[in-house]
Design an enzyme around this catalytic site. Structure first.
Site, PDB file in Angstrom:
ATOM      1  N   GLU A 177       4.442 -42.559  -6.922  1.00  0.00           N
ATOM      2  CA  GLU A 177       4.985 -43.930  -6.172  1.00  0.00           C
ATOM      3  C   GLU A 177       5.874 -44.375  -4.793  1.00  0.00           C
ATOM      4  O   GLU A 177       5.144 -45.027  -3.866  1.00  0.00           O
ATOM      5  CB  GLU A 177       6.395 -43.975  -7.132  1.00  0.00           C
ATOM      6  CG  GLU A 177       5.608 -44.589  -8.674  1.00  0.00           C
ATOM      7  CD  GLU A 177       4.810 -45.559  -9.322  1.00  0.00           C
ATOM      8  OE1 GLU A 177       4.583 -45.742  -7.877  1.00  0.00           O
ATOM      9  OE2 GLU A 177       4.694 -45.514 -10.155  1.00  0.00           O
ATOM     10  N   ARG A 181       3.819 -46.018  -1.772  1.00  0.00           N
ATOM     11  CA  ARG A 181       4.707 -47.091  -2.050  1.00  0.00           C
ATOM     12  C   ARG A 181       4.982 -47.097  -0.053  1.00  0.00           C
ATOM     13  O   ARG A 181       4.888 -48.100   0.119  1.00  0.00           O
ATOM     14  CB  ARG A 181       5.758 -47.539  -3.125  1.00  0.00           C
ATOM     15  CG  ARG A 181       5.255 -48.104  -5.026  1.00  0.00           C
ATOM     16  CD  ARG A 181       6.128 -48.022  -5.328  1.00  0.00           C
ATOM     17  NE  ARG A 181       5.308 -48.157  -6.455  1.00  0.00           N
ATOM     18  CZ  ARG A 181       5.618 -49.219  -7.579  1.00  0.00           C
ATOM     19  NH1 ARG A 181       6.381 -50.104  -7.363  1.00  0.00           N
ATOM     20  NH2 ARG A 181       5.108 -49.214  -8.922  1.00  0.00           N
ATOM     21  N   ASP A 309      -6.124 -42.644 -13.659  1.00  0.00           N
ATOM     22  CA  ASP A 309      -7.233 -44.226 -12.727  1.00  0.00           C
ATOM     23  C   ASP A 309      -7.140 -43.445 -11.345  1.00  0.00           C
ATOM     24  O   ASP A 309      -8.274 -43.088 -10.523  1.00  0.00           O
ATOM     25  CB  ASP A 309      -6.527 -45.177 -13.351  1.00  0.00           C
ATOM     26  CG  ASP A 309      -4.445 -44.758 -13.306  1.00  0.00           C
ATOM     27  OD1 ASP A 309      -4.840 -44.015 -12.065  1.00  0.00           O
ATOM     28  OD2 ASP A 309      -4.161 -45.823 -13.097  1.00  0.00           O
ATOM     29  N   GLU A 442      -5.225 -55.092 -10.971  1.00  0.00           N
ATOM     30  CA  GLU A 442      -6.546 -54.195 -10.925  1.00  0.00           C
ATOM     31  C   GLU A 442      -7.816 -54.895 -10.927  1.00  0.00           C
ATOM     32  O   GLU A 442      -8.480 -55.253 -10.559  1.00  0.00           O
ATOM     33  CB  GLU A 442      -6.183 -53.263 -11.710  1.00  0.00           C
ATOM     34  CG  GLU A 442      -5.658 -52.186 -12.389  1.00  0.00           C
ATOM     35  CD  GLU A 442      -3.671 -52.539 -11.732  1.00  0.00           C
ATOM     36  OE1 GLU A 442      -2.653 -51.708 -11.548  1.00  0.00           O
ATOM     37  OE2 GLU A 442      -3.457 -53.357 -13.231  1.00  0.00           O
ATOM     38  N   THR A 526      -4.374 -47.132  -3.342  1.00  0.00           N
ATOM     39  CA  THR A 526      -3.897 -47.229  -4.901  1.00  0.00           C
ATOM     40  C   THR A 526      -3.354 -48.313  -4.842  1.00  0.00           C
ATOM     41  O   THR A 526      -2.829 -49.197  -5.871  1.00  0.00           O
ATOM     42  CB  THR A 526      -3.570 -46.443  -5.485  1.00  0.00           C
ATOM     43  OG1 THR A 526      -4.172 -46.644  -7.158  1.00  0.00           O
ATOM     44  CG2 THR A 526      -2.715 -45.909  -5.860  1.00  0.00           C
TER      45      THR A 526
END
Length: 559
Positions: A177, A181, A309, A442, A526
């Site tokens: 994360e 981010r 994913d 998504e 992502t």
């Protein structure tokens, strides 16, 4: 009286009235001639303006054709389809303005009630530090603010990062994360603005994350204390690392090495791919739990949803990030193996033949698909241009079928917002499993890619419908919230940082010209942070100490 007054006006419409009064007839004729000249002159000017604009666009298209000819002569690869310059559609202008207004509403609420904290709780008008107080929403929003041309807001955020952001925190951070981010957000802000402060901050936090890769296999631990190091894995994984958490730092750390000239970041993350490649299965599908000491996978779930994913996404995107040279061909080869594996998980519903991606445990298929897996249509569309004609059409067709399913995740509920996952039963098409919606991006992400790569405006219409559903169900006085239940519409109390970083950015770009963050120059991580594509070669990395920024992209944000 009223009837008499009304009748007196009708005499001016009678031609006999003017025949008896030659001066008034002459005055009327003169006014008619002047009015005709004015209208004719305005129409003439408008036609001339249109002709000039058309000539300019024709010249731009001619230059584009010449550039493509030069590329073909010199053997420069460009697998993405090019689009002719077209006049901006007024509907698109209006829609992206609405999305920009939504961003302003979300951002202004965050500034007012949660400034510097990780996320806003709109219902209680308070902030919460979900990520250790790193200002996740603020950093996640930097590039969105920049792309939309929200200069004042961007500058205020920039000053907070420069003067207040401190990574020396006794906090056990998620490596995944924090990378997608914070490292990604700071690098994207640097690539867009060329402000070195952002690069220095990205290097600071990356240095604090690096000890996570100090394992015997090189597969990283997924948790690390930002102040003291001490990497480890969460207890609920049984000591294993998570596939997506271990294979979704490559874009950011490679970009950091390219921009700083220090190879250590790239070496750590590329070693992970080398370890995976040594035992990479023929179908390219890895379990979601990996032993960080041995590098071996356990016999657990295989999924393109949660915890699996973005590993597959980054195999493709590192290849794109390196400009598809032989230096990054390994990534493309691994990705193509994984896509062959994906085909074994593809099923269709009855009676409506919705295409979906199963999960697999051992030899058993589990007929469940996460909304998270709705990134796959965009990934497949993006990757389809690296195949020959037959496979390219096959994977693009699959991308379009999956996008239709993901759109129907939204359309199948009373709120027109998707649940977290869906189950598929014979004769029943689809049913919501976990019924919350937390403003995920998504499906919109895939619609953005499909529109950019096909030019089919249907994907814009679907995206607009999803945006309107967010506006109707998630907008509150102080920001946007998710739903506890997409069937009842009951609201929660959280505005996820990725709503500003991803959902609103992809919606804005869905209604923007392709010249805004063009796909042949940028690759999205992502978390939807665009990073500059830098060509990689076998003889070393081609560095850009000062990325060339197309200023038009930013000006488009002011529409």
């Amino acid at each position: 009286m009223a009837r008499t007054r009304s009748s007196s006006w009708w005499r001016y419409a009678n031609p006999a009235y003017y025949l008896k009064r030659p001066k008034k007839l002459a005055l009327l004729f003169f006014a008619f001639v002047i009015g005709t000249l004015l209208v004719w002159d305005r129409q003439s000017l408008l036609r001339e303006h249109e002709e000039v604009v058309e000539k300019l666009y024709s010249e731009v298209n001619r230059l584009q054709d010449e550039l493509e000819g030069v590329k073909s002569v010199k053997g420069i690869s460009n697998d993405f389809p090019t689009k002719k310059v077209v006049l901006d559609d007024p509907v698109e202008v209006e829609r992206r303005q609405k999305v920009k207004e939504a961003m302003l509403h979300a951002w202004t609420s965050y500034e007012k009630y949660a400034w510097g904290q990780d996320e806003l709780q709109p219902q209680s008008k308070s902030g919460v530090n979900s990520f250790g107080g790193l200002g996740a929403t603020l950093i996640d929003s930097l590039d969105t603010l920049y792309i939309m041309g929200l200069d004042e807001q961007f500058q205020r955020a920039r000053e907070w990062v420069a003067n207040t952001l401190d990574f020396n925190k006794d906090y056990d951070a998620s490596v995944f994360e924090t990378t997608i981010r914070v490292v990604g957000g700071l690098l994207s802000a640097y690539d867009l603005s060329n402000d070195k402060m952002f690069l220095e901050k990205a290097q600071d936090i990356a240095d604090r994350l690096l000890p996570a890769w100090d394992t015997s296999s090189g597969i990283p631990y997924n948790i690390i204390n930002l102040a003291h190091g001490r990497p480890h894995n969460p207890g609920w994984t049984g000591g294993d690392s998570i596939l997506a958490d271990s294979g979704t730092e490559q874009l950011e750390f490679i970009a950091l090495s390219q921009r700083t000239g220090n190879p250590k970041y790239q070496q750590k993350v590329e070693n992970v791919i080398s370890v995976f490649n040594k035992t990479f299965p023929d179908d390219g599908l890895l379990p979601i739990y990996i032993n960080p000491e041995s590098g071996a996978g356990s016999r657990t779930t295989i999924t393109f949803g949660a915890m699996g994913d973005s590993f597959y996404e980054y195999l493709l995107k590192v290849w794109i990030q390196g400009n598809k040279t032989t230096s990054v061909k390994l990534y493309r080869d691994m990705w193509e193996k994984s896509m062959n594996g994906l085909l074994t998980l593809v099923q269709k519903t009855t009676p409506s033949s919705f295409t979906y991606i199963c999960e697999r445990n051992g030899n058993s298929l589990h007929h469940k698909m996460d909304e998270l897996a709705c990134f796959a249509p965009g990934m497949l569309a993006l990757g389809s241009f690296g195949y020959g004609p037959g496979d390219s059409e096959k994977f693009m067709s699959l991308a379009q079928e999956l996008a239709w399913t993901c759109y129907n995740f939204y359309q199948s509920t009373p709120t027109k917002l998707a649940g977290e996952n869906y189950f598929f039963h014979s004769g029943q098409d689809m049913s919501v499993g976990t019924s919350w919606n937390i403003l995920r991006p998504e499906t919109v992400e895939s619609l953005f890619y499909l529109w950019r790569l096909t030019g089919n405006k249907t994907y814009q219409e679907w995206g607009w419908n999803i945006f309107q559903a967010f506006e109707k169900n998630s907008r509150v006085e102080s920001g946007y919230v998710g739903l506890k239940d997409v069937n009842s519409g009951v609201k929660d109390n959280m505005m996820q940082s990725f709503f500003l970083a991803e959902t609103l950015k992809y919606l804005y770009l869905l209604f923007s010209p392709p010249t805004v963050i063009p796909l042949d120059q940028w690759v999205f991580n992502t978390e939807a942070h665009p990073l500059r594509i830098v060509t990689r070669s076998d003889s070393g990395e081609k560095q850009h100490s000062r990325p060339l920024i197309r200023q038009r992209a930013r000006k488009e944000g002011r529409n």
